[in-house]
Design an enzyme around this catalytic site. Structure first.
Site, mmCIF file in Angstrom:
data_model
loop_
_atom_site.group_PDB
_atom_site.id
_atom_site.type_symbol
_atom_site.label_atom_id
_atom_site.label_comp_id
_atom_site.label_asym_id
_atom_site.label_seq_id
_atom_site.Cartn_x
_atom_site.Cartn_y
_atom_site.Cartn_z
ATOM 1 N N ASN A 119 16.073 22.077 61.868
ATOM 2 C CA ASN A 119 14.717 22.289 62.403
ATOM 3 C C ASN A 119 13.700 21.918 61.331
ATOM 4 O OD1 ASN A 119 12.943 23.188 64.529
ATOM 5 N ND2 ASN A 119 12.510 24.995 63.309
ATOM 6 N N LYS A 120 12.436 22.069 61.658
ATOM 7 C CA LYS A 120 11.343 21.713 60.751
ATOM 8 C C LYS A 120 11.581 22.252 59.345
ATOM 9 C CE LYS A 120 8.537 19.630 61.485
ATOM 10 N NZ LYS A 120 8.618 18.183 61.188
ATOM 11 N N ASP B 21 15.719 20.928 66.394
ATOM 12 C CA ASP B 21 15.757 19.517 66.787
ATOM 13 C C ASP B 21 17.173 19.027 67.035
ATOM 14 O OD1 ASP B 21 13.157 19.901 65.166
ATOM 15 O OD2 ASP B 21 12.896 18.073 66.348
ATOM 16 N N ARG C 155 12.209 8.051 66.226
ATOM 17 C CA ARG C 155 12.304 9.202 65.305
ATOM 18 C C ARG C 155 13.779 9.581 65.225
ATOM 19 N NH1 ARG C 155 8.334 14.216 65.593
ATOM 20 N NH2 ARG C 155 8.960 14.445 63.416
ATOM 21 N N GLN D 117 1.756 22.005 62.112
ATOM 22 C CA GLN D 117 2.008 22.231 63.549
ATOM 23 C C GLN D 117 1.830 23.704 63.924
ATOM 24 O OE1 GLN D 117 3.987 20.409 61.562
ATOM 25 N NE2 GLN D 117 5.122 18.858 62.658
ATOM 26 N N ARG E 191 5.262 15.231 70.186
ATOM 27 C CA ARG E 191 6.265 15.635 69.200
ATOM 28 C C ARG E 191 6.961 16.883 69.747
ATOM 29 N NH1 ARG E 191 4.559 20.120 69.041
ATOM 30 N NH2 ARG E 191 5.992 20.540 67.337
ATOM 31 N N GLY E 192 7.976 17.329 68.988
ATOM 32 C CA GLY E 192 8.817 18.423 69.501
ATOM 33 C C GLY E 192 9.979 17.783 70.242
ATOM 34 N N ALA E 193 11.198 18.312 69.983
ATOM 35 C CA ALA E 193 12.408 17.633 70.465
ATOM 36 C C ALA E 193 12.421 17.377 71.982
ATOM 37 C CB ALA E 193 13.636 18.424 70.018
HETATM 38 O O1 MRU Z 1 8.053 17.093 63.603
HETATM 39 P P1 MRU Z 1 7.915 17.856 64.903
HETATM 40 O O2 MRU Z 1 6.584 18.472 65.078
HETATM 41 O O3 MRU Z 1 8.346 17.026 66.077
HETATM 42 O O4 MRU Z 1 8.977 19.032 64.753
HETATM 43 C C1 MRU Z 1 9.129 19.945 65.802
HETATM 44 C C2 MRU Z 1 10.069 21.034 65.471
HETATM 45 O O5 MRU Z 1 10.613 21.101 64.388
HETATM 46 C C3 MRU Z 1 10.399 22.008 66.572
HETATM 47 O O6 MRU Z 1 10.724 23.257 66.036
HETATM 48 C C4 MRU Z 1 11.597 21.483 67.369
HETATM 49 O O7 MRU Z 1 11.383 20.178 67.790
HETATM 50 C C5 MRU Z 1 11.887 22.341 68.546
HETATM 51 S S1 MRU Z 1 10.698 22.092 69.831
HETATM 52 C C6 MRU Z 1 11.028 23.101 71.118
#
Ligand code: MRU
Length: 356
Positions: free
Chosen positions: A250-251, A240, A88, A199, A51-53
């Protein structure tokens, strides 16, 4: 970065297999998992083993390599690319990586295609590492300025995990923190727990512990009072999808932190590689906001006294829940964007000044 003193990346390719660290098991178990075909890659993205962009972008790129290994066939490759993009919806890096791979692969002859695909996936990975490192060096200047003025530990608040586990190495939001630490600046990180998947508590706190960086997990709602008390010097989060006007997706919960930061004059920075910029969508209401399984809210996972991972329900079975995974912070609440090319204002002028 390090886990138990050993250096890892989050993803790598070995013997026709993609290796990942299964993030659904962290911090309780450290498991390396094999992705053997494109279905495995899609599943790893959907279930958030990765996970994470930036990391899901890299996984999608390797997913296309796995698709070619399975069947060197154009219609299978096209179907794989569509399935990867839809695995996603919110992080633009996923589509960015798949589009970049497909641009390279369409029209290439069958004999060369696998090597070209593997080279391109590897260059996406190496580029992300370099960009995250540059983000760190650019963001370091901001932390150093605060440290020079304060002459004491710099307290940084972050949300979710925009750490190395969300990228390939270094992270985005954490990269300036790692660079500050390596340069002898005293930093302490307030880690938002980040419900419902935690997370922050499970991944950010874990990776900061492994790098021996002082950190404290807080509830998602505690940031406001810490800012009112003067205990937060700056916020840094990841993203993201950042629109060309500087709006930051973002999250979920990021927006509320930015509002509290504005009210308390706390600088609010967003760290991102250029692969996270969406140059097409002009209105944040058009960003597809992922809605995940309500069970992520109604149930929680942890370890029992024998270190076995357990999942329990935490509220009435009859209660409905809504699990929106992302929100949008308007550009006006963002102090600056920390990118691989430098720091800019969160605006079209700022971004175009660096990138076009
Ligand atoms: O749902 P996730 O855990 O994939 O969400 C991740 C985030 O929101 C991060 O802040 C974002 O992807 C940036 S990662 C460098």
């Amino acid at each position: 970065m390090k886990i138990e003193g050993k250096t890892y990346r989050t993803i790598w390719f070995e013997n026709n297999t993609v290796k990942i660290i299964d993030q659904t098991k962290l911090p309780h178990q450290f498991l390396i998992k094999d992705l053997k075909n494109v279905k495995d890659a899609i599943n790893a993205i959907k279930t958030m083993e990765v996970r994470g962009a930036p990391l899901i972008g890299a996984t999608a790129a390797y997913g296309l390599v796995l698709s070619l290994i399975e069947k060197n066939d154009l219609s299978f490759l096209k179907k794989s690319s569509e399935d990867l993009i839809s695995s996603r919806p919110t992080a633009i890096n996923l589509k960015w990586a798949v589009d970049r791979m497909m641009k390279k692969l369409l029209g290439v002859n069958d004999k060369d295609i696998l090597k070209i695909a593997l080279d391109e996936a590897k260059s996406i990975v190496e580029e992300d590492i370099n960009y995250c490192k540059s983000i760190g060096l650019n963001g370091l200047k901001i932390i150093k300025d605060i440290a020079d003025k304060k002459k004491d530990t710099v307290n940084i608040l972050t949300h979710c995990n925009a750490g190395w586990l969300a990228t390939i190495d270094w992270g985005t939001a954490t990269s300036p923190i790692y660079h500050a630490h390596q340069n002898g600046i005293k930093v302490h990180v307030w880690v938002d727990e980040t419900r419902p998947r935690n997370q922050g508590a499970n991944l950010t706190s874990y990776e900061l512990n492994e790098e021996k960086i002082s950190n404290t997990v807080i509830t998602d709602n505690a940031g406001g009072i810490l800012m009112q008390r003067g205990q937060v010097d700056m916020c840094i989060v990841g993203t993201d999808r950042t629109l060309s006007n500087g709006d930051v997706c973002n999250k979920v919960g990021t927006y509320l932190k930015a509002l509290a930061a504005k009210d308390n004059n706390v600088p609010f920075y967003v760290a991102l590689p250029s692969s996270t910029i969406d140059w097409e969508i002009k209105n944040h209401k058009k960003i597809p906001i992922e809605e995940r399984n309500p069970e992520e809210l109604s149930h929680i996972e942890g370890v029992d006294e024998n270190n076995n991972i357990k999942k329990i329900r935490i509220y009435p079975q009859k209660s409905r829940s809504l699990n929106l995974a992302f929100d949008v912070t308007p550009a006006k609440l963002v102090t600056g964007l920390i990118t691989e090319k430098g720091i800019c204002e969160a605006s079209e002028k700022g971004l175009k000044g660096l990138f076009k």
